[in-house]
Structure formats: C-alpha cells, structure tokens
Design a protein around this motif. Structure first.
Motif, PDB file in Angstrom:
ATOM      1  N   LEU A  22       3.284  24.147  52.754  1.00  0.00           N
ATOM      2  CA  LEU A  22       3.069  23.650  54.111  1.00  0.00           C
ATOM      3  C   LEU A  22       4.388  23.284  54.780  1.00  0.00           C
ATOM      4  CD1 LEU A  22      -0.160  21.487  53.842  1.00  0.00           C
ATOM      5  CD2 LEU A  22       0.114  23.867  54.542  1.00  0.00           C
ATOM      6  N   THR A  23       5.325  22.735  54.011  1.00  0.00           N
ATOM      7  CA  THR A  23       6.639  22.414  54.546  1.00  0.00           C
ATOM      8  C   THR A  23       7.358  23.694  54.965  1.00  0.00           C
ATOM      9  OG1 THR A  23       6.774  20.483  53.100  1.00  0.00           O
ATOM     10  CG2 THR A  23       8.833  21.281  54.044  1.00  0.00           C
ATOM     11  N   GLU A  26       5.740  25.045  58.194  1.00  0.00           N
ATOM     12  CA  GLU A  26       6.170  24.296  59.374  1.00  0.00           C
ATOM     13  C   GLU A  26       7.565  24.715  59.812  1.00  0.00           C
ATOM     14  OE1 GLU A  26       5.660  20.301  57.923  1.00  0.00           O
ATOM     15  OE2 GLU A  26       3.966  20.003  59.266  1.00  0.00           O
ATOM     16  N   ASP A  58      -5.058  19.149  56.442  1.00  0.00           N
ATOM     17  CA  ASP A  58      -3.708  18.606  56.559  1.00  0.00           C
ATOM     18  C   ASP A  58      -2.819  19.525  57.396  1.00  0.00           C
ATOM     19  OD1 ASP A  58      -1.585  16.770  56.037  1.00  0.00           O
ATOM     20  OD2 ASP A  58      -0.850  18.126  54.468  1.00  0.00           O
ATOM     21  N   PHE A  59      -2.881  20.821  57.145  1.00  0.00           N
ATOM     22  CA  PHE A  59      -2.050  21.768  57.894  1.00  0.00           C
ATOM     23  C   PHE A  59      -2.460  21.795  59.360  1.00  0.00           C
ATOM     24  CE2 PHE A  59      -0.687  26.317  58.772  1.00  0.00           C
ATOM     25  CZ  PHE A  59       0.650  25.990  58.888  1.00  0.00           C
ATOM     26  N   ARG A  61      -3.814  19.367  61.039  1.00  0.00           N
ATOM     27  CA  ARG A  61      -3.352  18.092  61.605  1.00  0.00           C
ATOM     28  C   ARG A  61      -1.866  18.167  61.939  1.00  0.00           C
ATOM     29  NH1 ARG A  61      -6.540  15.375  58.476  1.00  0.00           N
ATOM     30  NH2 ARG A  61      -5.144  15.447  56.697  1.00  0.00           N
ATOM     31  N   ARG A  62      -1.079  18.712  61.012  1.00  0.00           N
ATOM     32  CA  ARG A  62       0.370  18.847  61.238  1.00  0.00           C
ATOM     33  C   ARG A  62       0.656  19.739  62.439  1.00  0.00           C
ATOM     34  NH1 ARG A  62       3.469  19.451  55.498  1.00  0.00           N
ATOM     35  NH2 ARG A  62       2.596  17.660  54.453  1.00  0.00           N
ATOM     36  N   LEU A  63      -0.089  20.846  62.567  1.00  0.00           N
ATOM     37  CA  LEU A  63       0.115  21.748  63.704  1.00  0.00           C
ATOM     38  C   LEU A  63      -0.234  21.070  65.025  1.00  0.00           C
ATOM     39  CD1 LEU A  63      -1.306  25.106  62.303  1.00  0.00           C
ATOM     40  CD2 LEU A  63       1.094  24.523  62.712  1.00  0.00           C
ATOM     41  N   ARG A  65      -0.154  17.841  65.649  1.00  0.00           N
ATOM     42  CA  ARG A  65       0.866  16.830  65.904  1.00  0.00           C
ATOM     43  C   ARG A  65       2.133  17.488  66.444  1.00  0.00           C
ATOM     44  NH1 ARG A  65       1.139  13.656  61.088  1.00  0.00           N
ATOM     45  NH2 ARG A  65       2.168  15.474  60.241  1.00  0.00           N
ATOM     46  N   GLN A  66       2.514  18.612  65.871  1.00  0.00           N
ATOM     47  CA  GLN A  66       3.701  19.331  66.326  1.00  0.00           C
ATOM     48  C   GLN A  66       3.508  19.817  67.769  1.00  0.00           C
ATOM     49  OE1 GLN A  66       4.589  22.857  64.047  1.00  0.00           O
ATOM     50  NE2 GLN A  66       6.763  22.644  64.442  1.00  0.00           N
ATOM     51  N   ASP A  69       3.785  16.788  70.065  1.00  0.00           N
ATOM     52  CA  ASP A  69       5.163  16.312  70.162  1.00  0.00           C
ATOM     53  C   ASP A  69       6.010  17.209  71.063  1.00  0.00           C
ATOM     54  OD1 ASP A  69       4.546  14.245  68.495  1.00  0.00           O
ATOM     55  OD2 ASP A  69       5.505  15.113  66.715  1.00  0.00           O
TER      56      ASP A  69
END
Length: 72
Positions: A22-23, A26, A58-59, A61-63, A65-66, A69
């Motif tokens: 996932l890191t 991103e 989780d992925f 959610r990260r997308l 949030r990105q 932002d």
C-alpha cells in the motif's frame, strides 16, 4: 507503474520490495503526471482500476484522504 486506459505509462516509482504494497501504491500514484492542452498537469486519475489485492478498506481510506488533501 500507473498506465492510462491504452497502456501508456503516466506514473512510475521504483523501490525495493521491502515497503508494504500500500505504501508503494501510494508513492506510485503520487507520480502521476499527465500534460493537458492548457493549465496545470493532471495529477489525479478520474478512476482507478487495480488488482484485487488492493481492494481493502484501508487503501480506499488512504486514497480518499489523499484526494481530500489535494484540494487544500
């Protein structure tokens, strides 16, 4: 590597296999750069298709949030 619908590369990140997938995903998505006729480069895809392994809460959610932002 990130490619557009016809397979043309639009983003790339090269790293060791040590970081979590996932890191790495991103980081790779942050390299997207698509020229446009006018204005700034396009850096966010309209849609994203990935391997089933990336289909996790989780992925997503990260997308989100990105994306949130990037509007700041």
């Amino acid at each position: 590597m990130v490619v557009e619908g016809n397979g043309l590369p639009i983003g790339l990140d090269v790293d060791s296999a040590q970081p979590h997938e996932l890191t790495l995903a991103e980081r790779t998505l942050q390299t997207i750069s698509v020229p446009r006729r006018r204005g700034r480069l396009r850096t966010r895809p309209q849609a994203l298709a990935a391997d089933k392994a990336y289909d996790s809460a989780d992925f997503r959610r990260r997308l989100r949030r990105q994306a949130d932002d990037s509007h700041l």
